[in-house]
Scaffold this motif. Structure first.
Motif, PDB file in Angstrom:
ATOM      1  N   MET A 119       0.826  -1.206   0.000  1.00 41.43           N
ATOM      2  CA  MET A 119       0.000   0.000   0.000  1.00 41.43           C
ATOM      3  C   MET A 119       0.866   1.265   0.000  1.00 41.43           C
ATOM      4  N   PRO A 120       0.978   1.971  -1.140  1.00 42.01           N
ATOM      5  CA  PRO A 120       1.554   3.324  -1.126  1.00 42.01           C
ATOM      6  C   PRO A 120       0.586   4.260  -0.407  1.00 42.01           C
ATOM      7  N   MET A 121       1.139   5.251   0.294  1.00 42.20           N
ATOM      8  CA  MET A 121       0.290   6.162   1.062  1.00 42.20           C
ATOM      9  C   MET A 121       0.774   7.594   0.880  1.00 42.20           C
ATOM     10  N   LEU A 122      -0.171   8.535   0.866  1.00 45.47           N
ATOM     11  CA  LEU A 122       0.141   9.957   0.793  1.00 45.47           C
ATOM     12  C   LEU A 122      -0.102  10.599   2.154  1.00 45.47           C
ATOM     13  N   ALA A 123       0.914  11.280   2.663  1.00 46.17           N
ATOM     14  CA  ALA A 123       0.787  11.991   3.933  1.00 46.17           C
ATOM     15  C   ALA A 123       0.190  13.368   3.660  1.00 46.17           C
ATOM     16  N   PHE A 124      -1.106  13.521   3.952  1.00 45.17           N
ATOM     17  CA  PHE A 124      -1.778  14.798   3.698  1.00 45.17           C
ATOM     18  C   PHE A 124      -1.605  15.767   4.862  1.00 45.17           C
ATOM     19  N   TYR A 125      -1.224  15.259   6.046  1.00 48.39           N
ATOM     20  CA  TYR A 125      -0.908  16.115   7.198  1.00 48.39           C
ATOM     21  C   TYR A 125       0.505  15.772   7.646  1.00 48.39           C
ATOM     22  N   ASN A 126       1.355  16.783   7.716  1.00 46.68           N
ATOM     23  CA  ASN A 126       2.771  16.546   7.944  1.00 46.68           C
ATOM     24  C   ASN A 126       3.339  17.704   8.767  1.00 46.68           C
ATOM     25  N   GLN A 127       3.447  17.516  10.074  1.00 52.50           N
ATOM     26  CA  GLN A 127       3.897  18.595  10.957  1.00 52.50           C
ATOM     27  C   GLN A 127       5.153  18.194  11.728  1.00 52.50           C
ATOM     28  N   VAL A 128       6.068  19.154  11.855  1.00 47.52           N
ATOM     29  CA  VAL A 128       7.286  18.973  12.639  1.00 47.52           C
ATOM     30  C   VAL A 128       7.297  20.018  13.748  1.00 47.52           C
ATOM     31  N   HIS A 129       7.427  19.573  14.976  1.00 49.10           N
ATOM     32  CA  HIS A 129       7.508  20.456  16.140  1.00 49.10           C
ATOM     33  C   HIS A 129       8.947  20.426  16.642  1.00 49.10           C
ATOM     34  N   THR A 130       9.633  21.558  16.530  1.00 48.59           N
ATOM     35  CA  THR A 130      11.057  21.643  16.847  1.00 48.59           C
ATOM     36  C   THR A 130      11.258  22.435  18.134  1.00 48.59           C
ATOM     37  N   TYR A 131      12.088  21.888  19.020  1.00 48.34           N
ATOM     38  CA  TYR A 131      12.418  22.550  20.288  1.00 48.34           C
ATOM     39  C   TYR A 131      13.881  22.974  20.255  1.00 48.34           C
ATOM     40  N   TYR A 132      14.120  24.289  20.536  1.00 44.75           N
ATOM     41  CA  TYR A 132      15.460  24.841  20.458  1.00 44.75           C
ATOM     42  C   TYR A 132      16.044  25.075  21.857  1.00 44.75           C
ATOM     43  N   TYR A 133      17.372  24.930  21.933  1.00 47.66           N
ATOM     44  CA  TYR A 133      18.067  25.069  23.210  1.00 47.66           C
ATOM     45  C   TYR A 133      19.349  25.863  23.003  1.00 47.66           C
ATOM     46  N   ASP A 134      19.777  26.521  24.080  1.00 46.42           N
ATOM     47  CA  ASP A 134      21.056  27.225  24.086  1.00 46.42           C
ATOM     48  C   ASP A 134      22.006  26.504  25.042  1.00 46.42           C
ATOM     49  N   ILE A 135      23.275  26.694  24.825  1.00 49.21           N
ATOM     50  CA  ILE A 135      24.312  26.106  25.685  1.00 49.21           C
ATOM     51  C   ILE A 135      24.924  27.242  26.495  1.00 49.21           C
ATOM     52  N   VAL A 136      24.834  27.158  27.812  1.00 45.37           N
ATOM     53  CA  VAL A 136      25.280  28.263  28.671  1.00 45.37           C
ATOM     54  C   VAL A 136      26.286  27.763  29.702  1.00 45.37           C
ATOM     55  N   ASP A 137      27.077  28.708  30.224  1.00 44.51           N
ATOM     56  CA  ASP A 137      28.047  28.375  31.269  1.00 44.51           C
ATOM     57  C   ASP A 137      27.388  28.493  32.641  1.00 44.51           C
ATOM     58  N   LYS A 138      28.180  28.386  33.695  1.00 43.26           N
ATOM     59  CA  LYS A 138      27.623  28.407  35.044  1.00 43.26           C
ATOM     60  C   LYS A 138      26.958  29.725  35.400  1.00 43.26           C
ATOM     61  N   ASP A 139      27.328  30.815  34.678  1.00 41.10           N
ATOM     62  CA  ASP A 139      26.734  32.128  34.930  1.00 41.10           C
ATOM     63  C   ASP A 139      25.518  32.400  34.050  1.00 41.10           C
ATOM     64  N   GLY A 140      25.156  31.435  33.210  1.00 39.58           N
ATOM     65  CA  GLY A 140      24.002  31.593  32.345  1.00 39.58           C
ATOM     66  C   GLY A 140      24.282  32.292  31.034  1.00 39.58           C
ATOM     67  N   ASN A 141      25.548  32.488  30.687  1.00 35.74           N
ATOM     68  CA  ASN A 141      25.908  33.145  29.435  1.00 35.74           C
ATOM     69  C   ASN A 141      26.101  32.103  28.332  1.00 35.74           C
ATOM     70  N   SER A 142      25.628  32.426  27.118  1.00 35.41           N
ATOM     71  CA  SER A 142      25.749  31.506  26.001  1.00 35.41           C
ATOM     72  C   SER A 142      27.217  31.314  25.619  1.00 35.41           C
ATOM     73  N   VAL A 143      27.603  30.086  25.394  1.00 30.69           N
ATOM     74  CA  VAL A 143      28.984  29.779  25.001  1.00 30.69           C
ATOM     75  C   VAL A 143      29.084  29.524  23.492  1.00 30.69           C
ATOM     76  N   VAL A 144      27.949  29.569  22.783  1.00 34.56           N
ATOM     77  CA  VAL A 144      27.959  29.277  21.354  1.00 34.56           C
ATOM     78  C   VAL A 144      28.845  30.245  20.577  1.00 34.56           C
ATOM     79  N   PRO A 145      28.779  31.593  20.799  1.00 34.56           N
ATOM     80  CA  PRO A 145      29.687  32.496  20.064  1.00 34.56           C
ATOM     81  C   PRO A 145      31.157  32.160  20.289  1.00 34.56           C
ATOM     82  N   ASN A 146      31.516  31.762  21.511  1.00 33.27           N
ATOM     83  CA  ASN A 146      32.913  31.422  21.781  1.00 33.27           C
ATOM     84  C   ASN A 146      33.331  30.149  21.049  1.00 33.27           C
TER      85      ASN A 146
END
Length: 397
Positions: free
Chosen positions: A283-310
């Protein structure tokens, strides 16, 4: 299967006691109500449902093609083999919308072996299996089979300790490569399937005869099949120790995929000899409803500052040795938002096959099932594949 061939000549004939002659829906409901009369009040709903189930499965079938075993209950011991794999691809950019690289993360449950038990009445039952080889996966299933329909629900879960990450560098192709490593905290994957089928030739073709043996196919027959499928999968790796994976995935630490599909296929039951049944469905099937729910996160140090730029600054250093060392006190992963996107119509595929042999009380079945789901949205895409095969021995009582 070859070893079982001599049993054909000594197999007992499978008799059937049909509870009612062919009836219309209204007659079936009246019969169910009549069966409940005179019973204790608390048991009347049980007798009503029991009679309806017993009767509806064979109410409109050609009994020279399909029969119903006189023993309604069955229990199965199953040994399962399966493989589930999740692939997620994301474009990677630093300060522009132009992807500098493409990152693909792959997780799977390896080659899984599990054992389980299924118990049911006239095709309505529950099953539970537990993984034996790795000890970190499980499967829960529910099935309902009628004369012309089949409904299945399955919940799978596993943990992946060793994902594979593929990097395709568009700026410096020589830097492209693949790596894998053990995680301190596993990637958790859980999936829910709900699929339903309706057979247009329910008079001669039995879906239940192939997949739970609550009915017996006596003569070969095929049918056009209509299908609906709902699929929901959750992949999460948002623990603090998994910050390297989150960084590579542009801060994505959890994904939820939801799809609803409709399909048209064909199924055929082949009866090569008394007691045997070979069944296949595509049985081939067509997905007529197709949703992606994405959750984003930051990486921070002990003081709560983002370390991604570094981290980006470190990676841009021509003398960088490829290592990233956490600050004293460690880094944490913090949630900073989520996004829902709806994708385009996608093509999925569903196929299954079974080989079974019946005695009056006992039956054997070998079964295989394959699903493929795909999705694509803004810069991200993915694929989830699942195949399962099991051998079962059942006993009617």
């Amino acid at each position: 299967m070859i070893a079982l061939m001599p049993l054909i000549v000594v197999a007992q004939d499978i008799t059937a006691t049909l509870p009612v002659p062919a009836q219309k829906s209204g007659s079936l409901f009246r019969m169910a109500s009549d069966s409940a009369k005179g019973q204790p009040v608390l048991l009347q709903p049980f007798y009503w449902v029991k009679t309806l189930i017993d009767s509806s499965a064979v109410a409109t079938v050609d009994r020279s093609y399909i029969e119903q075993p006189k023993l309604p209950w069955s229990v199965e011991l199953r040994t399962e083999f399966s493989h589930s794999a999740q692939k997620t691809t994301s474009g990677w950019a630093v300060e522009s919308d132009v992807p500098l690289a493409e990152i693909t993360t792959r997780t799977d449950n390896g080659f899984s072996t599990s054992a389980g038990l299924w118990v049911g009445y006239r095709g309505y039952g529950f099953g539970l299996s537990k993984e034996l080889t790795r000890g970190d996966g499980s499967s829960l299933s529910f099935g309902a089979m009628g004369g012309s329909f089949g409904i299945n629900l399955r919940i799978n879960s596993y943990r992946s300790m060793r994902p594979t990450v593929d990097v395709e560098d568009f700026v410096s192709p020589e830097s492209s490569g693949s790596a894998s490593g053990d995680l301190d905290d596993p990637i958790h994957v859980r999936s829910l399937f709900i699929d339903g089928y309706y057979m247009l030739n329910g008079k001669h073709f039995s879906y239940a005869a192939a997949y739970d043996q609550s009915l017996i196919q006596r003569k070969s027959a095929g049918s056009v099949a209509l299908g609906l499928m709902y699929y929901h999968s959750r992949v999460s790796y948002d623990q603090d120790s998994n910050w390297p994976v989150l960084f590579l995935m542009n801060g994505v630490g959890k994904l939820k995929f939801t799809q609803a599909s409709v399909g048209v296929g064909y199924a055929y039951n082949w009866v090569p000899a008394r007691g045997w049944l070979v069944s296949a469905q595509v049985m081939p099937m067509l997905a007529f409803y197709n949703q992606v729910h994405t959750y984003y996160y930051d990486i921070v140090d002990k003081d709560g500052n983002s370390v991604v730029p570094n981290i980006f600054k470190l990676m841009a250093d021509p003398d960088w040795n490829g290592e990233i060392v956490e600050d004293e006190g460690g880094w944490r992963v913090v949630d900073y938002g989520d996004e829902k996107t709806n994708g385009s119509v996608r093509l999925n595929f569903n196929g299954r096959m079974s080989v079974s042999y019946n005695w009056s009380r006992w039956y054997l079945r070998v079964y295989g099932h394959y699903n493929r789901f795909t999705y694509k949205n803004e810069g991200d895409s993915g694929r989830w594949t699942d195949w399962k095969a099991y051998a079962s021995i059942g006993f009617r009582f």
